[in-house]
Design an enzyme around this catalytic site. Sequence first.
Site, mmCIF file in Angstrom:
data_model
loop_
_atom_site.group_PDB
_atom_site.id
_atom_site.type_symbol
_atom_site.label_atom_id
_atom_site.label_comp_id
_atom_site.label_asym_id
_atom_site.label_seq_id
_atom_site.Cartn_x
_atom_site.Cartn_y
_atom_site.Cartn_z
ATOM 1 N N LYS A 52 0.839 -1.214 0.000
ATOM 2 C CA LYS A 52 0.000 0.000 0.000
ATOM 3 C C LYS A 52 0.872 1.261 0.000
ATOM 4 O O LYS A 52 0.605 2.220 -0.736
ATOM 5 C CB LYS A 52 -0.943 -0.021 1.221
ATOM 6 C CG LYS A 52 -2.046 -1.066 1.089
ATOM 7 C CD LYS A 52 -2.844 -1.292 2.360
ATOM 8 C CE LYS A 52 -3.798 -2.482 2.149
ATOM 9 N NZ LYS A 52 -4.586 -2.849 3.336
ATOM 10 N N GLN A 96 -4.889 -1.631 9.488
ATOM 11 C CA GLN A 96 -4.719 -2.950 8.879
ATOM 12 C C GLN A 96 -5.272 -4.027 9.812
ATOM 13 O O GLN A 96 -4.982 -4.031 11.011
ATOM 14 C CB GLN A 96 -3.222 -3.188 8.577
ATOM 15 C CG GLN A 96 -2.936 -4.439 7.780
ATOM 16 C CD GLN A 96 -3.517 -4.412 6.361
ATOM 17 O OE1 GLN A 96 -3.674 -3.358 5.760
ATOM 18 N NE2 GLN A 96 -3.847 -5.572 5.843
ATOM 19 N N ASP A 119 -11.193 2.209 3.377
ATOM 20 C CA ASP A 119 -11.463 0.765 3.301
ATOM 21 C C ASP A 119 -12.951 0.498 3.051
ATOM 22 O O ASP A 119 -13.323 -0.614 2.663
ATOM 23 C CB ASP A 119 -11.084 0.082 4.624
ATOM 24 C CG ASP A 119 -9.729 -0.606 4.554
ATOM 25 O OD1 ASP A 119 -9.357 -1.075 3.469
ATOM 26 O OD2 ASP A 119 -9.062 -0.679 5.601
HETATM 27 N N1 GUN Z 1 -6.689 -7.185 6.053
HETATM 28 C C1 GUN Z 1 -6.935 -7.977 4.978
HETATM 29 N N2 GUN Z 1 -7.533 -7.268 4.001
HETATM 30 C C2 GUN Z 1 -7.674 -6.004 4.468
HETATM 31 C C3 GUN Z 1 -8.215 -4.812 3.910
HETATM 32 O O1 GUN Z 1 -8.712 -4.754 2.770
HETATM 33 N N3 GUN Z 1 -8.142 -3.706 4.710
HETATM 34 C C4 GUN Z 1 -7.616 -3.738 5.961
HETATM 35 N N4 GUN Z 1 -7.613 -2.612 6.674
HETATM 36 N N5 GUN Z 1 -7.109 -4.829 6.500
HETATM 37 C C5 GUN Z 1 -7.129 -5.952 5.747
#
Ligand code: GUN
Length: 290
Positions: A52, A96, A119
């Site tokens: 990211k 996350q 998200d």
């Molecule tokens: N953990 C696994 N996939 C995601 C996601 O799309 N966003 C976040 N914040 N955590 C994750």
Amino acid sequence: MKLLDGKICAESLVADISKRVAGYVESGLRKPHMTVILVGEHAPSETYVKSKIKSCENAGFDSALLRFPESITESELLAAIAEINADPVTDGLIVQLPVPKHIKPQNIINAIDPEKDIDGFHPTNFGRMTLGQKAFRPATAYGICKLLQYYEIPVKGKHCVVIGRSNIVGKPISIMLSNDFDIGNATVTLAHIETPRALLLDETRRADIIVVAVGIPGFVTEDMVKDGVVMIDVGINRLENGKLVGDVDFENVSRKCSWITPVPGGVGKMTVAALMINTLMAYQNNFDLA
Ligand code: GUN
């Protein structure tokens, strides 16, 4: 069989975003800014977060990674989120997942300002998305839609089977594909852990499009699908030998597919690209840009 290449599609989307950002910066605005919170140590999360942050660089965004120890309390984490919510320079905030067991993920998600919730997990965004209103759409589901759009895969009127009902992937993609969205208007079956095996097979064997997000290597086998199916594999599973595989028995199933996503290089790349789209939208909202 043709590959739905998430790398190529994501690079194209991020290149478009970076051009738009360059234009905004030229006109005197600051760059879009994403803040990522990472709690504790979790090897897959390290990989996802790294990708990211890297994608932010490619898109011309600023980013900040805030690391907290596993021992942080829920209220300390909520206080950190409140601080970022109030920070005018952060356009988008993600925490996350997973968070450590003593912290309730729903409390964390609910604490993020919906205007910064790139998200799309906050009930406000999830509700707005479900109702077909403007919203940050959950990134993996949105990324899948963008991938289908990029490869001009017809969705309207098709029979889609989604396997897995997680809040992160299965639930939102089942809603998005069935909604009257640009990539939508499909007839969707949502199968999950309590779906009887015989019913699951009935559904998958007549599906035009299958989205699988169960986290079980090799879950979808050749006998479960019809010829010409479009297969979207959301799984990212690390085998004992270190190999990364999806939820589909790729070698055998791919022979029957018209299109299939590889793992890695499929949906994972698209999740990050969709997050960039959402961050750009948060930024544009902040500056009243079209
Ligand atoms: N953990 C696994 N996939 C995601 C996601 O799309 N966003 C976040 N914040 N955590 C994750």
